[in-house]
Motif scaffolding. Sequence first.
Motif, PDB file in Angstrom:
ATOM      1  N   LEU A   1       0.838  -1.212   0.000  1.00 20.46           N
ATOM      2  CA  LEU A   1       0.000   0.000   0.000  1.00 20.46           C
ATOM      3  C   LEU A   1       0.869   1.257   0.000  1.00 20.46           C
ATOM      4  O   LEU A   1       0.524   2.273  -0.617  1.00 20.46           O
ATOM      5  CB  LEU A   1      -0.915  -0.005   1.230  1.00 20.46           C
ATOM      6  CG  LEU A   1      -1.917   1.149   1.232  1.00 20.46           C
ATOM      7  CD1 LEU A   1      -3.184   0.738   0.512  1.00 20.46           C
ATOM      8  CD2 LEU A   1      -2.253   1.594   2.633  1.00 20.46           C
ATOM      9  N   THR A   2       2.007   1.179   0.687  1.00 22.35           N
ATOM     10  CA  THR A   2       2.950   2.309   0.694  1.00 22.35           C
ATOM     11  C   THR A   2       3.400   2.625  -0.735  1.00 22.35           C
ATOM     12  O   THR A   2       3.503   3.795  -1.129  1.00 22.35           O
ATOM     13  CB  THR A   2       4.171   1.963   1.583  1.00 22.35           C
ATOM     14  OG1 THR A   2       3.701   1.717   2.904  1.00 22.35           O
ATOM     15  CG2 THR A   2       5.197   3.076   1.592  1.00 22.35           C
ATOM     16  N   ARG A   3       3.622   1.580  -1.514  1.00 21.89           N
ATOM     17  CA  ARG A   3       4.001   1.782  -2.926  1.00 21.89           C
ATOM     18  C   ARG A   3       2.856   2.446  -3.697  1.00 21.89           C
ATOM     19  O   ARG A   3       3.081   3.344  -4.508  1.00 21.89           O
ATOM     20  CB  ARG A   3       4.345   0.449  -3.587  1.00 21.89           C
ATOM     21  CG  ARG A   3       5.621  -0.184  -3.065  1.00 21.89           C
ATOM     22  CD  ARG A   3       5.722  -1.638  -3.496  1.00 21.89           C
ATOM     23  NE  ARG A   3       5.849  -1.781  -4.939  1.00 21.89           N
ATOM     24  CZ  ARG A   3       7.015  -1.831  -5.585  1.00 21.89           C
ATOM     25  NH1 ARG A   3       8.140  -1.746  -4.909  1.00 21.89           N
ATOM     26  NH2 ARG A   3       7.061  -1.953  -6.886  1.00 21.89           N
ATOM     27  N   ASP A   4       1.632   2.012  -3.413  1.00 18.52           N
ATOM     28  CA  ASP A   4       0.470   2.604  -4.098  1.00 18.52           C
ATOM     29  C   ASP A   4       0.344   4.091  -3.758  1.00 18.52           C
ATOM     30  O   ASP A   4       0.039   4.916  -4.619  1.00 18.52           O
ATOM     31  CB  ASP A   4      -0.825   1.882  -3.687  1.00 18.52           C
ATOM     32  CG  ASP A   4      -0.859   0.444  -4.199  1.00 18.52           C
ATOM     33  OD1 ASP A   4      -0.112   0.133  -5.145  1.00 18.52           O
ATOM     34  OD2 ASP A   4      -1.622  -0.361  -3.638  1.00 18.52           O
ATOM     35  N   ILE A   5       0.582   4.412  -2.487  1.00 18.27           N
ATOM     36  CA  ILE A   5       0.468   5.814  -2.060  1.00 18.27           C
ATOM     37  C   ILE A   5       1.566   6.650  -2.738  1.00 18.27           C
ATOM     38  O   ILE A   5       1.295   7.738  -3.267  1.00 18.27           O
ATOM     39  CB  ILE A   5       0.532   5.928  -0.520  1.00 18.27           C
ATOM     40  CG1 ILE A   5      -0.753   5.354   0.100  1.00 18.27           C
ATOM     41  CG2 ILE A   5       0.744   7.385  -0.089  1.00 18.27           C
ATOM     42  CD1 ILE A   5      -0.783   5.333   1.621  1.00 18.27           C
ATOM     43  N   ALA A   6       2.793   6.120  -2.752  1.00 15.72           N
ATOM     44  CA  ALA A   6       3.908   6.845  -3.386  1.00 15.72           C
ATOM     45  C   ALA A   6       3.599   7.081  -4.864  1.00 15.72           C
ATOM     46  O   ALA A   6       3.763   8.192  -5.392  1.00 15.72           O
ATOM     47  CB  ALA A   6       5.198   6.043  -3.237  1.00 15.72           C
ATOM     48  N   GLN A   7       3.092   6.045  -5.509  1.00 18.59           N
ATOM     49  CA  GLN A   7       2.806   6.120  -6.939  1.00 18.59           C
ATOM     50  C   GLN A   7       1.697   7.135  -7.228  1.00 18.59           C
ATOM     51  O   GLN A   7       1.801   7.929  -8.162  1.00 18.59           O
ATOM     52  CB  GLN A   7       2.361   4.736  -7.410  1.00 18.59           C
ATOM     53  CG  GLN A   7       2.654   4.465  -8.846  1.00 18.59           C
ATOM     54  CD  GLN A   7       2.812   2.961  -9.084  1.00 18.59           C
ATOM     55  OE1 GLN A   7       2.271   2.140  -8.324  1.00 18.59           O
ATOM     56  NE2 GLN A   7       3.542   2.603 -10.117  1.00 18.59           N
ATOM     57  N   LYS A   8       0.662   7.114  -6.421  1.00 20.75           N
ATOM     58  CA  LYS A   8      -0.459   8.037  -6.657  1.00 20.75           C
ATOM     59  C   LYS A   8      -0.037   9.476  -6.380  1.00 20.75           C
ATOM     60  O   LYS A   8      -0.420  10.395  -7.100  1.00 20.75           O
ATOM     61  CB  LYS A   8      -1.673   7.647  -5.801  1.00 20.75           C
ATOM     62  CG  LYS A   8      -2.912   8.511  -6.083  1.00 20.75           C
ATOM     63  CD  LYS A   8      -4.178   7.809  -5.644  1.00 20.75           C
ATOM     64  CE  LYS A   8      -5.424   8.677  -5.634  1.00 20.75           C
ATOM     65  NZ  LYS A   8      -5.537   9.719  -6.607  1.00 20.75           N
ATOM     66  N   PHE A   9       0.757   9.659  -5.323  1.00 18.80           N
ATOM     67  CA  PHE A   9       1.260  11.008  -5.033  1.00 18.80           C
ATOM     68  C   PHE A   9       2.078  11.511  -6.223  1.00 18.80           C
ATOM     69  O   PHE A   9       1.844  12.620  -6.734  1.00 18.80           O
ATOM     70  CB  PHE A   9       2.113  10.990  -3.752  1.00 18.80           C
ATOM     71  CG  PHE A   9       2.661  12.339  -3.374  1.00 18.80           C
ATOM     72  CD1 PHE A   9       1.980  13.160  -2.473  1.00 18.80           C
ATOM     73  CD2 PHE A   9       3.855  12.809  -3.922  1.00 18.80           C
ATOM     74  CE1 PHE A   9       2.482  14.424  -2.126  1.00 18.80           C
ATOM     75  CE2 PHE A   9       4.354  14.070  -3.587  1.00 18.80           C
ATOM     76  CZ  PHE A   9       3.669  14.872  -2.687  1.00 18.80           C
ATOM     77  N   ASN A  10       3.041  10.692  -6.676  1.00 21.05           N
ATOM     78  CA  ASN A  10       3.903  11.101  -7.802  1.00 21.05           C
ATOM     79  C   ASN A  10       3.057  11.402  -9.044  1.00 21.05           C
ATOM     80  O   ASN A  10       3.295  12.380  -9.756  1.00 21.05           O
ATOM     81  CB  ASN A  10       4.905   9.992  -8.140  1.00 21.05           C
ATOM     82  CG  ASN A  10       5.993   9.845  -7.074  1.00 21.05           C
ATOM     83  OD1 ASN A  10       6.157  10.714  -6.214  1.00 21.05           O
ATOM     84  ND2 ASN A  10       6.737   8.752  -7.132  1.00 21.05           N
TER      85      ASN A  10
ATOM     86  N   VAL B   1       5.173  14.495 -10.242  1.00 18.59           N
ATOM     87  CA  VAL B   1       6.549  14.600  -9.735  1.00 18.59           C
ATOM     88  C   VAL B   1       7.141  13.193  -9.677  1.00 18.59           C
ATOM     89  O   VAL B   1       6.419  12.199  -9.777  1.00 18.59           O
ATOM     90  CB  VAL B   1       6.602  15.206  -8.303  1.00 18.59           C
ATOM     91  CG1 VAL B   1       6.263  16.685  -8.321  1.00 18.59           C
ATOM     92  CG2 VAL B   1       5.670  14.445  -7.336  1.00 18.59           C
ATOM     93  N   ASP B   2       8.459  13.139  -9.507  1.00 10.95           N
ATOM     94  CA  ASP B   2       9.100  11.841  -9.272  1.00 10.95           C
ATOM     95  C   ASP B   2       9.764  11.979  -7.905  1.00 10.95           C
ATOM     96  O   ASP B   2      10.974  12.096  -7.802  1.00 10.95           O
ATOM     97  CB  ASP B   2      10.126  11.583 -10.387  1.00 10.95           C
ATOM     98  CG  ASP B   2      10.781  10.229 -10.226  1.00 10.95           C
ATOM     99  OD1 ASP B   2      10.258   9.401  -9.448  1.00 10.95           O
ATOM    100  OD2 ASP B   2      11.823  10.006 -10.852  1.00 10.95           O
ATOM    101  N   PHE B   3       8.937  12.049  -6.885  1.00 12.38           N
ATOM    102  CA  PHE B   3       9.441  12.450  -5.574  1.00 12.38           C
ATOM    103  C   PHE B   3       9.682  11.267  -4.637  1.00 12.38           C
ATOM    104  O   PHE B   3      10.753  11.130  -4.052  1.00 12.38           O
ATOM    105  CB  PHE B   3       8.474  13.444  -4.932  1.00 12.38           C
ATOM    106  CG  PHE B   3       9.019  14.067  -3.681  1.00 12.38           C
ATOM    107  CD1 PHE B   3      10.115  14.914  -3.733  1.00 12.38           C
ATOM    108  CD2 PHE B   3       8.459  13.788  -2.449  1.00 12.38           C
ATOM    109  CE1 PHE B   3      10.652  15.474  -2.583  1.00 12.38           C
ATOM    110  CE2 PHE B   3       8.984  14.344  -1.291  1.00 12.38           C
ATOM    111  CZ  PHE B   3      10.079  15.184  -1.358  1.00 12.38           C
ATOM    112  N   PHE B   4       8.667  10.402  -4.499  1.00 14.68           N
ATOM    113  CA  PHE B   4       8.816   9.288  -3.560  1.00 14.68           C
ATOM    114  C   PHE B   4       9.287   8.030  -4.290  1.00 14.68           C
ATOM    115  O   PHE B   4       8.808   7.733  -5.387  1.00 14.68           O
ATOM    116  CB  PHE B   4       7.491   8.999  -2.848  1.00 14.68           C
ATOM    117  CG  PHE B   4       7.141  10.022  -1.811  1.00 14.68           C
ATOM    118  CD1 PHE B   4       7.992  10.278  -0.746  1.00 14.68           C
ATOM    119  CD2 PHE B   4       5.955  10.742  -1.902  1.00 14.68           C
ATOM    120  CE1 PHE B   4       7.669  11.229   0.221  1.00 14.68           C
ATOM    121  CE2 PHE B   4       5.624  11.695  -0.941  1.00 14.68           C
ATOM    122  CZ  PHE B   4       6.482  11.933   0.122  1.00 14.68           C
ATOM    123  N   PRO B   5      10.208   7.270  -3.666  1.00 16.33           N
ATOM    124  CA  PRO B   5      10.641   6.003  -4.276  1.00 16.33           C
ATOM    125  C   PRO B   5       9.574   4.924  -4.083  1.00 16.33           C
ATOM    126  O   PRO B   5       8.696   5.064  -3.216  1.00 16.33           O
ATOM    127  CB  PRO B   5      11.894   5.654  -3.468  1.00 16.33           C
ATOM    128  CG  PRO B   5      11.639   6.234  -2.120  1.00 16.33           C
ATOM    129  CD  PRO B   5      10.834   7.496  -2.349  1.00 16.33           C
TER     130      PRO B   5
END
Length: 336
Positions: free
Chosen positions: A154-163, A168-172
Amino acid sequence: MKRIFSGIQPSGGFTLGNYLGAVKNWVALQKDYECIYCIVDLHAITQWQDPQELRANSRLGAATLMAVGIDTRKHIILLQSLVPHHAQLAWVFNCVARVGWMNRMTQFKDKAGKDRESASLGLYAYPSLMAADILLYKATHVPVGEDQKQHVELTRDIAQKFNHDYKVDFFPLTEPLIYGEATRVMSLRDGTKKMSKSDASDYSRINLTDDADTIADKIKKAKTDPHPLPDAPPASDKARAARPEAYNLMGIYAALAETTIDAVAKEHGGKQFSAFKNALTELTVAKLGPVTAEMRRLNADPGAVDAVLREGAERCRTMAEPVLEEVYRIVGFLKP
Ligand code: TYM
């Protein structure tokens, strides 16, 4: 740069499941990664905690991490509530994550039980705070037991949706690290249930605070089946499900001895459980005894533990500040 972040709840001390599924691996990972290991007291209060006990358990948790060998000269032990940026970023993520995503979280379903309506709102939003813990430091890898895999995804999903939403390409995209022979340690009373500090029966788990006699008693009373110990690892999930207690005890043995279930099966297969339980008791006491003794020694000097926590928080604040500032800028918060 490879950075690890992982966390553990301070509620009620650590279990053998926490130790084998997570903490033991954390120690080994210090060689190759820059590591932040966090006592997550904000997560703990998603379910009721007695305030005095929570404070004591947070300090005991930090002492335990020091006792297992986390080197705080090179790495960080963090007490989550000392860095407010976690909660601040979690709010932004509450607005990125979708209700539908939270509804799929199996841990919420397990912990809320039948009476979901009276679970805290914090328990529901819990994975969003966990994503904030990880992404605030742009951690690349998160070592956890099986049960936390869904939250790391889910952390990956959140990072992806934020980016994606903010272009932006902000969160890994963080990778879970799940390995070893005990990624899911089961209850000693019921091999189909996870070993957990919230189980009503203390005989279901081994705590890192248990003394040798208590460990011996719990292993002696651990549930088994009428057959001799298997002489090979389970060939399938079905085979494992047929003898969950046997494979659980073998997995615990393998993880403690730093070997494989295959090797344990070769050495102990065909024996009666009583003989294997004696060997398991001896091994558990030999491996946990020194950790428990060191934990007690450190915990008796609260000033020293608190100093480690203050220093860890200071280092984390320095890392977190520019990341949160950039997130605030990206989402459009005015900085007059
Ligand atoms: P927590 O406190 O429930 O557990 C801490 C770690 O121990 C692992 N674990 C187990 N592994 C194998 N068998 C078991 N029976 C067992 N029980 C627990 C967990 O998988 C976990 O790795 N949400 C997390 C804490 C957290 C966190 C984070 C983790 C908060 N923020 C950021 C990673 C990254 C939790 O409640 O873990």
